[in-house]
Write a protein that holds these residues in place. Sequence first.
Motif, mmCIF file in Angstrom:
data_model
loop_
_atom_site.group_PDB
_atom_site.id
_atom_site.type_symbol
_atom_site.label_atom_id
_atom_site.label_comp_id
_atom_site.label_asym_id
_atom_site.label_seq_id
_atom_site.Cartn_x
_atom_site.Cartn_y
_atom_site.Cartn_z
ATOM 1 N N ASP A 84 -20.599 -51.783 4.933
ATOM 2 C CA ASP A 84 -20.771 -52.172 6.329
ATOM 3 C C ASP A 84 -22.129 -52.829 6.596
ATOM 4 O O ASP A 84 -22.528 -53.002 7.733
ATOM 5 C CB ASP A 84 -20.544 -50.990 7.264
ATOM 6 N N GLU A 85 -22.819 -53.238 5.547
ATOM 7 C CA GLU A 85 -24.072 -53.963 5.703
ATOM 8 C C GLU A 85 -23.767 -55.348 6.269
ATOM 9 O O GLU A 85 -22.807 -55.999 5.859
ATOM 10 C CB GLU A 85 -24.755 -54.084 4.342
ATOM 11 N N ARG A 86 -24.589 -55.791 7.199
ATOM 12 C CA ARG A 86 -24.332 -57.058 7.892
ATOM 13 C C ARG A 86 -25.562 -57.949 7.800
ATOM 14 O O ARG A 86 -26.674 -57.517 8.111
ATOM 15 C CB ARG A 86 -24.020 -56.728 9.339
ATOM 16 N N ARG A 87 -25.355 -59.188 7.382
ATOM 17 C CA ARG A 87 -26.454 -60.155 7.329
ATOM 18 C C ARG A 87 -26.701 -60.678 8.743
ATOM 19 O O ARG A 87 -25.778 -61.080 9.432
ATOM 20 C CB ARG A 87 -26.115 -61.302 6.390
ATOM 21 N N LEU A 88 -27.963 -60.659 9.147
ATOM 22 C CA LEU A 88 -28.328 -61.116 10.485
ATOM 23 C C LEU A 88 -28.687 -62.601 10.466
ATOM 24 O O LEU A 88 -29.287 -63.086 9.503
ATOM 25 C CB LEU A 88 -29.517 -60.314 11.011
ATOM 26 N N ASP A 89 -28.330 -63.295 11.535
ATOM 27 C CA ASP A 89 -28.709 -64.695 11.683
ATOM 28 C C ASP A 89 -30.150 -64.766 12.147
ATOM 29 O O ASP A 89 -30.516 -64.168 13.167
ATOM 30 C CB ASP A 89 -27.806 -65.398 12.694
ATOM 31 N N LEU A 90 -30.972 -65.482 11.404
ATOM 32 C CA LEU A 90 -32.384 -65.595 11.733
ATOM 33 C C LEU A 90 -32.594 -66.578 12.877
ATOM 34 O O LEU A 90 -31.912 -67.592 12.969
ATOM 35 C CB LEU A 90 -33.180 -66.045 10.511
ATOM 36 N N VAL A 91 -33.545 -66.249 13.742
ATOM 37 C CA VAL A 91 -33.932 -67.135 14.838
ATOM 38 C C VAL A 91 -35.020 -68.050 14.308
ATOM 39 O O VAL A 91 -36.024 -67.580 13.767
ATOM 40 C CB VAL A 91 -34.445 -66.310 16.046
ATOM 41 N N SER A 92 -34.831 -69.349 14.452
ATOM 42 C CA SER A 92 -35.818 -70.301 13.929
ATOM 43 C C SER A 92 -36.856 -70.644 14.999
ATOM 44 O O SER A 92 -36.689 -70.335 16.169
ATOM 45 C CB SER A 92 -35.117 -71.566 13.443
ATOM 46 N N GLY A 93 -37.909 -71.300 14.559
ATOM 47 C CA GLY A 93 -38.920 -71.783 15.476
ATOM 48 C C GLY A 93 -40.132 -70.890 15.621
ATOM 49 O O GLY A 93 -41.068 -71.239 16.323
ATOM 50 N N GLY A 94 -40.142 -69.747 14.967
ATOM 51 C CA GLY A 94 -41.294 -68.846 15.062
ATOM 52 C C GLY A 94 -42.328 -69.179 14.009
ATOM 53 O O GLY A 94 -42.188 -70.132 13.248
ATOM 54 N N PRO A 95 -43.359 -68.352 13.946
ATOM 55 C CA PRO A 95 -44.387 -68.556 12.908
ATOM 56 C C PRO A 95 -43.787 -68.446 11.512
ATOM 57 O O PRO A 95 -42.793 -67.747 11.305
ATOM 58 C CB PRO A 95 -45.370 -67.400 13.158
ATOM 59 N N ASP A 96 -44.410 -69.123 10.545
ATOM 60 C CA ASP A 96 -43.896 -69.094 9.176
ATOM 61 C C ASP A 96 -44.319 -67.838 8.421
ATOM 62 O O ASP A 96 -44.186 -67.747 7.210
ATOM 63 C CB ASP A 96 -44.279 -70.353 8.412
ATOM 64 N N THR A 97 -44.809 -66.853 9.153
ATOM 65 C CA THR A 97 -45.163 -65.561 8.563
ATOM 66 C C THR A 97 -44.277 -64.442 9.106
ATOM 67 O O THR A 97 -44.605 -63.269 8.940
ATOM 68 C CB THR A 97 -46.635 -65.209 8.864
ATOM 69 N N GLU A 98 -43.171 -64.789 9.763
ATOM 70 C CA GLU A 98 -42.301 -63.746 10.294
ATOM 71 C C GLU A 98 -40.839 -64.129 10.233
ATOM 72 O O GLU A 98 -40.486 -65.300 10.173
ATOM 73 C CB GLU A 98 -42.691 -63.367 11.733
ATOM 74 N N LEU A 99 -39.997 -63.093 10.223
ATOM 75 C CA LEU A 99 -38.552 -63.245 10.362
ATOM 76 C C LEU A 99 -38.167 -62.569 11.669
ATOM 77 O O LEU A 99 -38.637 -61.476 11.976
ATOM 78 C CB LEU A 99 -37.809 -62.573 9.205
#
Length: 124
Positions: free
Chosen positions: A73-88
Amino acid sequence: MTLRRFALLLPAAALLPRPARAHALVIGSEPASGARLAEAPREVVVRFNSRIDAARSQLLLAPRREAAGGTADERRLDLVSGGPDTELRATLPPLAPGPWRLRWQVLALDGHITRGDIPFTVGG
């Protein structure tokens, strides 16, 4: 010290241990590791100590189990783009009360892959 001794010691200095290159390590997250939250967060943020390649990185969410490894039941999350290149950053689906595990895997721009878990609990 004579020049001759210095020349003999120089190759030995190259063998001394050095600090590791900049692997991407977590320096903070929302929710924090081990957090007990009254209600489920709407998004998660994981901050790293170095730049990461978000296109080759991932966040996965699953109910926390005692056994190690992935769960069905592990689910891959969709990443939000546009933030700093040091964070997810990712938006979460509605979460039921209980223990959860946010798994992260990132590729640092130095080419090293690091991974880890951020456990948190929703509700009492």
